[in-house]
Scaffold this active site. Sequence first.
Site, PDB file in Angstrom:
ATOM      1  N   ASP A  61      -1.727  13.149  -3.153  1.00 49.74           N
ATOM      2  CA  ASP A  61      -0.947  11.860  -3.870  1.00 49.74           C
ATOM      3  C   ASP A  61       0.272  11.026  -3.514  1.00 49.74           C
ATOM      4  O   ASP A  61       0.383  10.407  -4.617  1.00 49.74           O
ATOM      5  CB  ASP A  61      -2.131  11.406  -5.201  1.00 49.74           C
ATOM      6  CG  ASP A  61      -2.992  12.282  -5.346  1.00 49.74           C
ATOM      7  OD1 ASP A  61      -3.878  11.217  -3.835  1.00 49.74           O
ATOM      8  OD2 ASP A  61      -3.536  12.475  -6.107  1.00 49.74           O
ATOM      9  N   HIS A  81      -5.863   5.215  -5.319  1.00 48.86           N
ATOM     10  CA  HIS A  81      -6.053   6.585  -6.722  1.00 48.86           C
ATOM     11  C   HIS A  81      -6.021   5.602  -8.075  1.00 48.86           C
ATOM     12  O   HIS A  81      -5.095   5.064  -8.265  1.00 48.86           O
ATOM     13  CB  HIS A  81      -4.432   8.278  -6.348  1.00 48.86           C
ATOM     14  CG  HIS A  81      -4.673   8.503  -7.290  1.00 48.86           C
ATOM     15  ND1 HIS A  81      -5.565  10.182  -7.063  1.00 48.86           N
ATOM     16  CD2 HIS A  81      -3.923   8.653  -8.314  1.00 48.86           C
ATOM     17  CE1 HIS A  81      -5.369  10.853  -8.130  1.00 48.86           C
ATOM     18  NE2 HIS A  81      -3.832   9.895  -9.364  1.00 48.86           N
ATOM     19  N   ASN A 113      -5.241   5.425   0.556  1.00 47.48           N
ATOM     20  CA  ASN A 113      -6.483   6.236   0.056  1.00 47.48           C
ATOM     21  C   ASN A 113      -5.854   5.049  -1.628  1.00 47.48           C
ATOM     22  O   ASN A 113      -4.866   4.770  -1.441  1.00 47.48           O
ATOM     23  CB  ASN A 113      -5.458   7.759  -0.421  1.00 47.48           C
ATOM     24  CG  ASN A 113      -6.187   8.554  -1.222  1.00 47.48           C
ATOM     25  OD1 ASN A 113      -7.560   7.871  -1.693  1.00 47.48           O
ATOM     26  ND2 ASN A 113      -5.983   9.164  -2.201  1.00 47.48           N
ATOM     27  N   SER A 135      -3.698   2.270  -7.757  1.00 47.98           N
ATOM     28  CA  SER A 135      -2.623   2.699  -7.254  1.00 47.98           C
ATOM     29  C   SER A 135      -3.615   2.839  -5.650  1.00 47.98           C
ATOM     30  O   SER A 135      -4.287   3.192  -5.164  1.00 47.98           O
ATOM     31  CB  SER A 135      -1.707   3.705  -6.910  1.00 47.98           C
ATOM     32  OG  SER A 135      -1.061   3.688  -8.051  1.00 47.98           O
TER      33      SER A 135
END
Length: 210
Positions: free
Chosen positions: A145, A109, A107, A136
Amino acid sequence: VTKLCVLISGNGSNLQAIIDAIAAGRLNAVVSGVISNRPNAYGLERAADAGIEAICLDHTDFDDRASYDAALRAQIEAFGADCVVLAGFMRILTPEFVDAFAGKLVNIHPSLLPKYKGLHTHQRAIDNGDEEHGVSVHFVTPELDGGPVIIQCRVPVFEDDVASDLAERVQEQERRIYPLVLGWFSAGRLSMRDNKAILDEQELPETGYA
Ligand code: GAR
């Protein structure tokens, strides 16, 4: 060659950066499919323009998170993906889904994790008077997260910034680092072990690659 399945909800500028990096020979991978949870996501058009199979799995058509995530998983498997790339995919995933793709799910973020998990990260950085902010890329684990960071990139916060200024400055860096990380993954250099990100057999520090 590594097959990426890219999940989006909106504009798809990260998807575009991945498509462009592959086209330019900077990323040795293919995007085998794009999935959006929103029918009007502009990223669906970007995929179609690049000749990539793109589908919408509209979350409003499903009764609950578990049934949505099961359908999502089936579609990703149908694309034969080696890596599931969350690129502005604005949905929380069930632990069952996350576990099914452990070590293959990444992911991006828009904050310097562990700061500002969740939404409205740019506004929160401004409201707190932060002098720096950033982005990040991390492996996804069931903790929202919270998975191990692979790389972070910092940007300055200027006094007169509004959230959209900061978003733009962060997104410029996003377009640079996501293809880089996916290149590491595709080359077999990147993995997750014991909740740590490993690059070239070295455990990365909590702030990721530096
Ligand atoms: C990006 O800034 C990404 O970091 C963020 O959404 C934007 C999507 O842009 N992701 C999150 O907030 C995840 N919680 P894009 O659709 O143009 O790639």
